[in-house]
Scaffold this motif. Structure first.
Motif, PDB file in Angstrom:
ATOM      1  N   ARG A 189      12.736   2.135   1.049  1.00 38.45           N
ATOM      2  CA  ARG A 189      12.027   3.090   0.202  1.00 38.45           C
ATOM      3  C   ARG A 189      12.968   3.691  -0.846  1.00 38.45           C
ATOM      4  O   ARG A 189      14.173   3.782  -0.660  1.00 38.45           O
ATOM      5  N   ARG A 190      12.399   4.067  -1.975  1.00 40.22           N
ATOM      6  CA  ARG A 190      13.082   4.898  -2.949  1.00 40.22           C
ATOM      7  C   ARG A 190      12.297   6.204  -3.022  1.00 40.22           C
ATOM      8  O   ARG A 190      11.085   6.194  -3.253  1.00 40.22           O
ATOM      9  N   GLY A 250       6.977   8.666  -3.293  1.00 41.61           N
ATOM     10  CA  GLY A 250       7.939   7.666  -2.855  1.00 41.61           C
ATOM     11  C   GLY A 250       7.436   6.273  -3.193  1.00 41.61           C
ATOM     12  O   GLY A 250       6.248   6.066  -3.447  1.00 41.61           O
ATOM     13  N   ARG A 251       8.355   5.302  -3.220  1.00 46.07           N
ATOM     14  CA  ARG A 251       7.984   3.926  -3.543  1.00 46.07           C
ATOM     15  C   ARG A 251       8.582   3.011  -2.492  1.00 46.07           C
ATOM     16  O   ARG A 251       9.809   2.919  -2.381  1.00 46.07           O
ATOM     17  N   GLU A 252       7.732   2.355  -1.709  1.00 40.67           N
ATOM     18  CA  GLU A 252       8.190   1.566  -0.567  1.00 40.67           C
ATOM     19  C   GLU A 252       8.299   0.089  -0.933  1.00 40.67           C
ATOM     20  O   GLU A 252       7.395  -0.486  -1.555  1.00 40.67           O
ATOM     21  N   SER A 253       9.394  -0.524  -0.505  1.00 41.93           N
ATOM     22  CA  SER A 253       9.687  -1.893  -0.931  1.00 41.93           C
ATOM     23  C   SER A 253       8.623  -2.891  -0.486  1.00 41.93           C
ATOM     24  O   SER A 253       8.184  -3.734  -1.277  1.00 41.93           O
ATOM     25  N   HIS A 302      -1.861   0.580 -12.780  1.00 38.46           N
ATOM     26  CA  HIS A 302      -1.173   1.699 -12.148  1.00 38.46           C
ATOM     27  C   HIS A 302       0.288   1.400 -11.818  1.00 38.46           C
ATOM     28  O   HIS A 302       0.951   2.234 -11.188  1.00 38.46           O
ATOM     29  N   GLN A 303       0.796   0.269 -12.249  1.00 45.89           N
ATOM     30  CA  GLN A 303       2.199  -0.048 -11.968  1.00 45.89           C
ATOM     31  C   GLN A 303       3.115   0.882 -12.767  1.00 45.89           C
ATOM     32  O   GLN A 303       2.889   1.138 -13.949  1.00 45.89           O
ATOM     33  N   TRP A 353       4.921   0.797  -7.287  1.00 45.96           N
ATOM     34  CA  TRP A 353       3.736   1.642  -7.128  1.00 45.96           C
ATOM     35  C   TRP A 353       4.098   2.763  -6.178  1.00 45.96           C
ATOM     36  O   TRP A 353       5.007   2.622  -5.346  1.00 45.96           O
ATOM     37  N   TYR A 354       3.386   3.861  -6.291  1.00 45.88           N
ATOM     38  CA  TYR A 354       3.625   4.962  -5.368  1.00 45.88           C
ATOM     39  C   TYR A 354       3.085   4.598  -3.988  1.00 45.88           C
ATOM     40  O   TYR A 354       2.236   3.713  -3.831  1.00 45.88           O
TER      41      TYR A 354
END
Length: 361
Positions: free
Chosen positions: A157-158, A104-107, A81-82, A88-89
């Protein structure tokens, strides 16, 4: 080299007086296994979402209990799922094949895969697993470091549209620091030096220990209190002083640790993580006391309530049993019990610290 798994019920290090008997430990492990889906995913509980960080924590708990095949399936789920950018989401629905819940994608969520991969490798010695997961870890670290700021801190986050959020969270960055050290250890194992990671880890560690102004002020949360210690950035006297400074604000004797200083709500996850941080700085007796104090959260089937409101109506809240609460307890007990993989990953003696910048003379 692949070492044979110990198998369920064979983890003597999960027996701790006043916390877990062998039967209780096996029951709690079985509770996590019951939530894990056939595809390897481990949601908070069935019907709720999965996030990558808590998924990895539950997988590490499975490894600490000898359930190596189940843990490997959890990491295979991550690999499948990467995203192409290494992320990852932030949240996935508890339905195989359904769209993610939070794009969103959190660091810190993405970085934590390195901690789990390091832990699984130390628990099993499975070189094929490490070969398979190395590209996954490398891509995840690359995604995370794109969010690093000039001061060393990492944006948290992105957004779904690709916008980078530059605000940095102390708890999240402390977790990322731990993950970068684990990633560097994996790189060393593979004899593939990553000098950029060393610089990034050193800059991040320096920001955590010496520049609180670079992070959002979230000091009302207990995680911001103990995570710089749990993540390994703060050590020695600085770590001990930090724990002492927040003890009376967050610890409720006999009940556990508050999630937020102002709220009469203790939570199992924060309590168990504090216990693990106490073990890291050599205070095993206090760690044991904390773990004993949260056994009021234990419920039927070896599950654990997320938290308890101890004023007013005095009730377990929210009404849920979370895999990550059970997982955090099992990992803390495993550390106190001397499980080699768990002590190596959280103790940090064998983890590189990176190259600290000379920004403060």
């Amino acid at each position: 080299m692949t070492l044979p798994g110990r198998g369920p019920g064979a983890a003597e290090h999960l027996v701790l007086p006043g916390v877990l008997t062998a039967e209780q430990a096996a029951e709690t492990v079985a509770g996590i296994r019951a939530v894990q889906r056939p595809d390897g995913a481990i949601p908070w509980f069935r019907g709720h979402h999965l996030d990558p960080w808590d998924h990895v924590e539950a997988a590490m708990a499975l490894d600490a209990s000898g359930e190596h095949e189940a843990a490997a399936r959890a990491y295979d789920w991550l690999a499948r799922h990467q995203n192409e950018d290494g992320s990852w989401y932030a949240a996935y629905r508890d339905e195989a094949g359904s769209p993610p819940e939070d794009l969103g994608r959190e660091s810190n969520f993405c970085a934590y895969a390195a901690v789990g991969v390091r832990h699984h490798y130390l628990a099993t010695g499975d070189d094929a697993f490490l070969d398979r997961m190395w590209p996954v870890v490398h891509a995840a670290v690359s995604f995370v470091l794109e969010l690093q700021r000039p001061g060393g801190q990492i944006g948290w986050r992105r957004e779904a549209d690709g916008t980078a959020v530059h605000d940095a969270l102390l708890t999240g960055c402390s977790s990322v620091y731990h993950a970068l050290r684990c990633a560097l250890a994996i790189a060393e194992e593979r004899e593939e030096p990553q000098p950029d990671w060393e610089l990034a880890a050193g800059a991040l560690g320096h920001a955590i220990t010496g520049h609180p102004e670079r992070f959002l002020d979230k000091n009302r949360y207990s995680m911001d209190w103990y995570y710089p210690v749990l993540g390994g950035a703060m050590t020695g006297q600085q770590a001990k002083a930090r724990i002492e400074d927040g003890w009376d604000r967050f610890v409720v004797p006999g009940l556990g640790v508050r999630c937020v200083a102002s709220n009469p709500w203790v939570t199992g996850g924060e309590s168990c993580e504090l216990a693990l941080a106490l073990w890291v700085i050599g205070e095993s007796d206090r760690a044991l006391e904390i773990l004993q104090s949260v056994q009021h959260l234990r419920a039927e089937g070896g599950r654990y309530w997320t938290g308890y409101v101890f004023e007013g109506e005095r009730a377990f809240w929210p009404e849920e049993f979370t895999t990550w609460t059970a997982g955090s307890l099992l990992l803390a007990v495993a550390a106190l019990g001397g499980d080699e993989a768990t002590t190596a990953v959280f103790g940090g003696e064998r983890l590189p610290r990176g190259l600290e910048p000379d920004c403060c003379g």
